[in-house]
Design a protein around this motif. Structure first.
Motif, PDB file in Angstrom:
ATOM      1  N   LEU A  87      63.020  -4.120 -63.117  1.00  0.00           N
ATOM      2  CA  LEU A  87      62.565  -5.451 -62.691  1.00  0.00           C
ATOM      3  C   LEU A  87      61.155  -5.765 -63.166  1.00  0.00           C
ATOM      4  N   PHE A  92      64.563  -8.686 -67.503  1.00  0.00           N
ATOM      5  CA  PHE A  92      65.280  -8.099 -66.373  1.00  0.00           C
ATOM      6  C   PHE A  92      66.572  -8.860 -66.082  1.00  0.00           C
ATOM      7  N   ASP A  93      67.667  -8.118 -65.957  1.00  0.00           N
ATOM      8  CA  ASP A  93      68.960  -8.695 -65.595  1.00  0.00           C
ATOM      9  C   ASP A  93      69.417  -8.002 -64.308  1.00  0.00           C
ATOM     10  N   PRO A  94      69.332  -8.670 -63.146  1.00  0.00           N
ATOM     11  CA  PRO A  94      69.678  -8.004 -61.889  1.00  0.00           C
ATOM     12  C   PRO A  94      71.126  -7.541 -61.829  1.00  0.00           C
ATOM     13  N   VAL A 133      57.067 -11.330 -59.452  1.00  0.00           N
ATOM     14  CA  VAL A 133      58.149 -10.338 -59.405  1.00  0.00           C
ATOM     15  C   VAL A 133      58.978 -10.458 -58.129  1.00  0.00           C
ATOM     16  N   ARG A 136      62.655 -11.342 -58.230  1.00  0.00           N
ATOM     17  CA  ARG A 136      63.442 -10.276 -58.857  1.00  0.00           C
ATOM     18  C   ARG A 136      63.774  -9.179 -57.846  1.00  0.00           C
TER      19      ARG A 136
END
Length: 265
Positions: A87, A92-94, A133, A136
């Motif tokens: 993250l 970033f790809d959750p 952040v 995220r």
């Protein structure tokens, strides 16, 4: 396992699981996983413990490098904590990150292990400069909750509790737990696993911090010092394609009785 009696505990993860922030590379690291192993040993003295974590690892790397060895060790209890390094990355790809975490949940629970994990607190409450952040973290936590529920994983919900963002629970870099923070994480996981003698005391706020009176309100200068001392070097490593874990191996790759010396990397 019955009544909290485990025989083989294996920890998978990144720097937090490795123990960064609790001890150092000269005197040795301890960390929440060591502390949890000690809590398990108080109930089951014959337990053996391995820690496969390596700092700097992304969730995909934890899965690729640690899951196979963990399954070989046939744990009856395991902790899987990964995703923070993801993250903090620009792309970033959750969903992708959580998919790697869930794959580890599925494999370990499918092999008969009791698995425990945590949700992550909002580090922007400790480092205001990290405020972007926060969404995220929330997105990753939502997916961890769902994955944990699907696979019967014990979940320590650290994120809702104000105590989790008390500065005394964090190391100077505000990215890793302090010794007190690592102890709280181990207590949270013990409680989630239902270890005898565990309770919710880890959720309670600490008393007043008289030493922090002068710095109760963080100044812009303090944030800049933190950025220069910790955030800047971290970003520079990323730009160079390097990781704090480059050249490192797991410090405790084999199951050993709790308290036995770790393997130096």
């Amino acid at each position: 396992m019955s009544n909290g009696q485990y025989l083989r505990y294996v920890a998978l993860g990144d720097s937090q699981t490795e123990g960064v922030g609790d001890g150092d590379d000269v005197t040795g690291l301890r960390g929440f996983a060591d502390r949890l192993a000690e809590r398990i040993a108080a109930v089951s003295p014959e337990v053996r413990y391995a820690n496969l974590a390596v700092r700097g690892r992304l969730a995909s790397q934890v899965r690729a490098e640690q899951l196979g060895p963990a399954l070989t060790l046939r744990p009856d209890v395991a902790t899987v904590i990964a995703g923070v390094n993801d993250l903090l990355r620009p792309r970033f790809d959750p969903d992708e990150t959580a998919a790697h975490v869930e794959a580890m949940f599925a494999a370990l629970t499918g092999a008969g292990a009791h698995v425990a994990t945590v949700t992550f607190p909002d580090i922007a409450r400790i480092a205001p400069i990290a405020r972007p952040v926060a969404p995220r973290i929330a997105a990753l936590n939502d997916r961890i909750r769902l994955a944990a529920a699907r696979h019967g994983v014990a979940l320590a919900e650290t994120s809702p509790h104000a105590a989790a963002t008390d500065a005394r629970l964090w190391a100077a870099d505000r990215l890793h737990a302090s010794p007190l923070g690592h102890d709280r994480i181990s207590a949270a996981l013990a409680h989630a696993l239902g270890l005898p003698g565990s309770d919710d005391s880890w959720t309670r706020e600490l008393g007043p911090d008289t030493a922090a009176t002068v710095g109760a309100v963080r100044t812009a200068a303090a944030e800049l010092r933190w950025a220069a001392g910790f955030l800047g070097p971290w970003l520079l490593r990323r730009l160079r394609g390097r990781s704090s874990g480059d050249g490192r191996a797991a410090r405790r790759p084999e199951l050993l009785p709790v308290g036995r010396p770790q393997v130096s990397s």
